[in-house]
Write an enzyme that holds these catalytic residues in place. Structure first.
Site, short mmCIF file in Angstrom:
data_model
loop_
_atom_site.label_atom_id
_atom_site.label_comp_id
_atom_site.label_asym_id
_atom_site.label_seq_id
_atom_site.Cartn_x
_atom_site.Cartn_y
_atom_site.Cartn_z
N PRO A 1 20.58 64.76 56.17
CA PRO A 1 19.83 64.12 55.06
C PRO A 1 19.20 62.95 55.95
O PRO A 1 18.21 62.17 55.34
CB PRO A 1 20.92 63.56 54.04
CG PRO A 1 22.14 64.07 54.40
CD PRO A 1 21.92 64.90 55.78
N GLU B 1 31.98 64.90 56.74
CA GLU B 1 31.36 63.68 56.29
C GLU B 1 30.31 63.10 57.19
O GLU B 1 29.50 62.76 56.95
CB GLU B 1 32.19 62.39 55.97
CG GLU B 1 32.93 62.11 54.53
CD GLU B 1 33.77 63.46 54.31
OE1 GLU B 1 34.38 64.22 54.98
OE2 GLU B 1 33.73 63.88 53.00
N ARG C 1 7.89 83.09 58.25
CA ARG C 1 6.47 83.56 57.74
C ARG C 1 5.24 83.27 57.94
O ARG C 1 4.34 83.68 57.56
CB ARG C 1 6.78 83.53 56.03
CG ARG C 1 6.82 82.05 55.50
CD ARG C 1 7.05 81.98 54.19
NE ARG C 1 6.14 82.63 53.39
CZ ARG C 1 4.84 81.81 53.01
NH1 ARG C 1 4.57 81.05 53.74
NH2 ARG C 1 4.20 82.51 52.15
N ASP D 1 -1.54 79.64 50.87
CA ASP D 1 -0.30 78.98 50.27
C ASP D 1 -0.56 77.60 49.96
O ASP D 1 -1.12 76.85 50.21
CB ASP D 1 1.01 78.74 51.38
CG ASP D 1 1.57 80.33 51.67
OD1 ASP D 1 1.37 81.11 51.33
OD2 ASP D 1 2.19 80.37 52.80
#
Ligand code: ADE
Length: 260
Positions: free
Chosen positions: A97, A124, A162, A177
């Site tokens: 993150p 963690e 893709r 897209d």
């Protein structure tokens, strides 16, 4: 394109990789995904991959030695022995993150590499020396915290795969897209022409491709204006697009003044 995934949960991957477009891309050797179990690179009796944090505090920390050994072993298997660091051209990406937030342009950038390493964090945290001396890039899939980097790794593989030549059945498939053009995609309709009283816009049934293209472009602009106005600031817009957007803004203003 070769993906090398490093994880403590290899069992998470097969079901997704053995499905649909990604499965076909693998069968046709357009991509190859190898999933490596970090635990296989431990040498103690209990195959320990985590330990308590120095300095105290809760939680466990991923140990550096099995992760370094796993990455270095796989790097040396297939390439001349280059040091695993920023001078190596192969991206060694930690899913975390704390990374830069993944988007279509990062997917494009990564799709240019022949080989990518993906390290899935667990527990963690990971020992800081992995971040400092092994990884070359850190990627987050959004501002929320998951239990590990496995789903983010699958998301990267899917979004990158893709974009590769021949992976999508339609060769122009990825061009229109949402996000690829800097705008959200226009609405789609298929048979039946009328469903529960809701009609397909007449223009799509006319066969007039110039008019259909114009309508689709305007719908893309309208959607992006309504749902993601931030994207309009960066999108490449023509004079016609700008004029259309001015029209939408004028319409919004007149609706507002009518409501007052
Ligand atoms: N690991 C845990 N949360 C994550 C996130 N949002 N992105 C990438 N890896 C993660």
């Amino acid at each position: 394109m070769q993906f090398e995934v490093f994880t403590l949960l290899p069992e998470v991957f097969p079901s997704y990789l053995e499905t649909s477009i990604i499965k076909r891309a693998r069968e046709r050797d357009l991509i190859n995904v190898r999933v490596h179990n970090i635990r296989d690179y431990t040498h103690d009796k209990h195959h320990t991959t985590d330990d308590t944090p120095y300095g105290g505090g809760g939680g466990m920390v991923m140990k550096p030695d099995p992760v370094f050994e796993a990455i270095e072993t796989i790097l040396e298997l297939n390439t001349e022995p280059t040091p695993p660091r920023s001078d190596s051209k192969i991206p060694i990406i930690l899913l975390t993150p704390q990374g830069r937030v993944f988007n279509q342009s990062i997917a494009q950038e990564l799709s240019q590499h022949p080989r990518i390493f993906l390290i899935c964090g667990r527990y963690e945290g990971i020992d800081e020396r992995i971040r400092e001396h092994l990884v070359t890039d850190e990627i987050s899939i959004g501002d929320y915290v998951l239990t590990g980097g496995e789903l983010p790794a699958l998301i990267l593989i899917d979004a990158i795969a893709r974009l590769l030549p021949d992976v999508l059945g339609d060769p122009t498939g990825a061009q229109d897209d949402s996000h690829a053009t800097g705008l959200l995609e226009y609405p789609h309709y298929t048979r039946p022409p009328e469903f529960r009283g809701w009609k397909t816009p007449d223009i799509l049934l006319t066969g007039d491709h110039a008019k259909i293209d114009k309508w689709r472009r305007e719908q893309s602009l309208l959607r992006t204006f309504n749902k993601r106005p931030d994207m309009l600031e960066k999108a490449e817009l023509t004079k016609k697009d700008l004029k259309f957007i001015e029209g939408i803004k004028a319409e919004v203003e007149s609706q507002k003044s009518k409501a007052e």
